[in-house]
Scaffold this motif. Structure first.
Motif, short mmCIF file in Angstrom:
data_model
loop_
_atom_site.label_atom_id
_atom_site.label_comp_id
_atom_site.label_asym_id
_atom_site.label_seq_id
_atom_site.Cartn_x
_atom_site.Cartn_y
_atom_site.Cartn_z
N THR A 210 0.90 -1.05 0.06
CA THR A 210 -0.02 -0.04 -0.07
C THR A 210 0.78 1.32 -0.08
OG1 THR A 210 -0.02 0.25 2.39
CG2 THR A 210 -1.68 -1.04 1.32
N THR A 211 0.43 2.39 0.13
CA THR A 211 1.19 3.47 0.20
C THR A 211 2.12 3.49 1.34
OG1 THR A 211 -0.52 4.89 1.00
CG2 THR A 211 -0.25 4.94 -1.19
N SER A 212 1.67 2.97 2.43
CA SER A 212 2.37 2.93 3.82
C SER A 212 2.94 1.45 4.20
CB SER A 212 1.55 3.42 4.64
OG SER A 212 0.46 2.77 4.87
N GLU A 213 2.73 0.51 3.55
CA GLU A 213 3.12 -0.66 4.26
C GLU A 213 3.67 -1.69 2.83
OE1 GLU A 213 1.38 -3.91 7.40
OE2 GLU A 213 0.13 -2.27 6.31
N ARG A 214 4.49 -2.51 3.17
CA ARG A 214 5.02 -3.49 2.16
C ARG A 214 5.05 -4.83 2.86
NH1 ARG A 214 8.84 -3.60 -2.75
NH2 ARG A 214 9.86 -5.45 -2.32
N ILE A 215 4.71 -5.83 2.26
CA ILE A 215 4.60 -7.34 2.70
C ILE A 215 5.23 -8.24 1.96
CG2 ILE A 215 3.58 -9.19 4.07
CD1 ILE A 215 1.22 -7.32 4.71
N GLN A 216 6.09 -9.07 2.20
CA GLN A 216 6.44 -10.06 1.34
C GLN A 216 6.19 -11.38 1.86
OE1 GLN A 216 10.80 -9.79 -0.27
NE2 GLN A 216 11.05 -11.82 0.06
N GLY A 217 5.60 -12.35 0.82
CA GLY A 217 5.19 -13.64 1.21
C GLY A 217 5.57 -14.62 0.15
N THR A 218 4.76 -15.74 0.36
CA THR A 218 5.21 -16.88 -0.60
C THR A 218 3.75 -17.23 -1.22
OG1 THR A 218 7.05 -17.69 0.78
CG2 THR A 218 5.93 -19.06 -1.01
N CYS A 219 3.70 -17.13 -2.43
CA CYS A 219 2.46 -17.66 -3.29
C CYS A 219 2.31 -19.19 -3.34
CB CYS A 219 2.57 -17.06 -4.68
SG CYS A 219 1.29 -17.54 -5.76
N LEU A 220 1.32 -19.96 -2.80
CA LEU A 220 1.14 -20.97 -2.66
C LEU A 220 0.45 -21.83 -3.88
CD1 LEU A 220 0.27 -21.50 0.99
CD2 LEU A 220 2.75 -21.79 -0.08
N ASN A 221 -0.41 -21.01 -4.61
CA ASN A 221 -1.42 -21.31 -5.58
C ASN A 221 -1.74 -20.09 -6.13
OD1 ASN A 221 -4.07 -21.14 -4.71
ND2 ASN A 221 -3.53 -23.06 -3.93
N SER B 11 -4.72 -18.78 -9.54
CA SER B 11 -5.71 -19.15 -10.43
C SER B 11 -6.05 -17.67 -11.10
CB SER B 11 -7.00 -19.37 -9.87
OG SER B 11 -7.87 -18.29 -9.40
N PRO B 12 -6.72 -17.70 -12.10
CA PRO B 12 -7.11 -16.33 -12.93
C PRO B 12 -7.75 -15.25 -11.91
CG PRO B 12 -7.72 -18.10 -14.21
CD PRO B 12 -7.17 -18.77 -12.93
N GLU B 13 -8.43 -15.91 -10.77
CA GLU B 13 -9.15 -15.00 -9.97
C GLU B 13 -8.72 -14.73 -8.55
OE1 GLU B 13 -13.18 -16.29 -9.87
OE2 GLU B 13 -13.76 -14.97 -11.72
N GLY B 14 -7.59 -15.45 -8.42
CA GLY B 14 -7.10 -15.32 -7.07
C GLY B 14 -5.68 -15.99 -6.69
N VAL B 15 -5.24 -15.57 -5.44
CA VAL B 15 -4.11 -16.06 -5.18
C VAL B 15 -4.17 -16.72 -3.34
CG1 VAL B 15 -1.78 -15.43 -4.53
CG2 VAL B 15 -2.80 -14.56 -6.32
N LEU B 16 -3.42 -17.66 -3.10
CA LEU B 16 -3.43 -18.18 -1.77
C LEU B 16 -1.81 -17.91 -1.48
CD1 LEU B 16 -4.70 -19.38 0.46
CD2 LEU B 16 -3.84 -21.62 -0.51
N MET B 17 -1.75 -17.28 -0.40
CA MET B 17 -0.20 -16.76 -0.17
C MET B 17 -0.09 -17.26 1.35
SD MET B 17 0.05 -13.00 -0.74
CE MET B 17 1.86 -12.78 -0.43
N GLU B 18 1.12 -17.35 1.84
CA GLU B 18 1.72 -17.32 3.10
C GLU B 18 2.48 -16.20 3.64
OE1 GLU B 18 3.23 -21.20 5.49
OE2 GLU B 18 4.40 -20.57 4.02
N VAL B 19 1.77 -15.41 4.56
CA VAL B 19 2.50 -14.41 5.08
C VAL B 19 2.90 -14.18 6.74
CG1 VAL B 19 1.50 -12.87 3.24
CG2 VAL B 19 0.28 -13.04 5.39
N GLU B 20 3.44 -13.49 7.26
CA GLU B 20 3.78 -13.16 8.48
C GLU B 20 2.41 -13.01 9.19
OE1 GLU B 20 6.05 -9.99 11.44
OE2 GLU B 20 6.73 -10.31 9.25
N CYS B 21 2.54 -13.76 10.46
CA CYS B 21 1.29 -13.65 11.28
C CYS B 21 0.56 -11.99 11.39
CB CYS B 21 1.42 -14.20 12.65
SG CYS B 21 1.36 -16.13 12.50
N GLY B 22 -0.71 -11.84 11.30
CA GLY B 22 -1.08 -10.70 11.68
C GLY B 22 -0.85 -9.48 10.70
N ARG B 23 -0.41 -9.72 9.54
CA ARG B 23 -0.25 -8.84 8.64
C ARG B 23 -1.51 -8.49 7.83
NH1 ARG B 23 5.10 -7.31 8.06
NH2 ARG B 23 4.20 -5.25 7.09
N CYS B 24 -2.27 -9.28 7.48
CA CYS B 24 -3.55 -9.09 6.62
C CYS B 24 -4.77 -9.44 7.45
CB CYS B 24 -3.36 -9.99 5.48
SG CYS B 24 -1.78 -9.65 4.28
#
Length: 96
Positions: free
Chosen positions: A24-35, A37-50
């Motif tokens: 966002t304009t004030s925050e940046r998170i790096q995670g891992t994309c697990l899967n 699709s054309p409509e979505g993403v499932l990812m793993e991120v640090e606890c409590g960030r989303c």
């Protein structure tokens, strides 16, 4: 009618193990994309960030020079809290 054990999604998912950046304009998170699709993403991120409902700019960097990175606006649909990381499902709203 689909049987109870069949996948009932409109699009199949591709298993991926790649770095994804949410920003966002004030925050940046790096995670891992697990899967993906054309409509979505499932990812793993640090606890409590989303949190459900949040809007992010998503960037999935390209694996090579010939393919541009995937960029999209993404909305958090759900968060499954874990011990060391959370699973975050995102809906891709504006892919380019």
């Amino acid at each position: 009618m689909l049987s109870a054990n069949k996948e009932q999604r409109l699009f199949s998912r591709i298993q991926v193990n790649a770095t994804v950046i949410l920003a966002t304009t004030s925050e940046r998170i790096q995670g891992t994309c697990l899967n993906l699709s054309p409509e979505g993403v499932l990812m793993e991120v640090e606890c409590g960030r989303c949190r459900p409902g949040q809007q992010w700019q998503l960037v999935l960097p390209s694996a090579g020079e010939r393919v541009p990175p995937l960029k999209a606006m993404a909305r958090v649909l759900r968060v499954e809290e874990g011990v060391t990381s959370d699973l975050v499902a995102l809906f891709l709203e504006d892919v380019h």
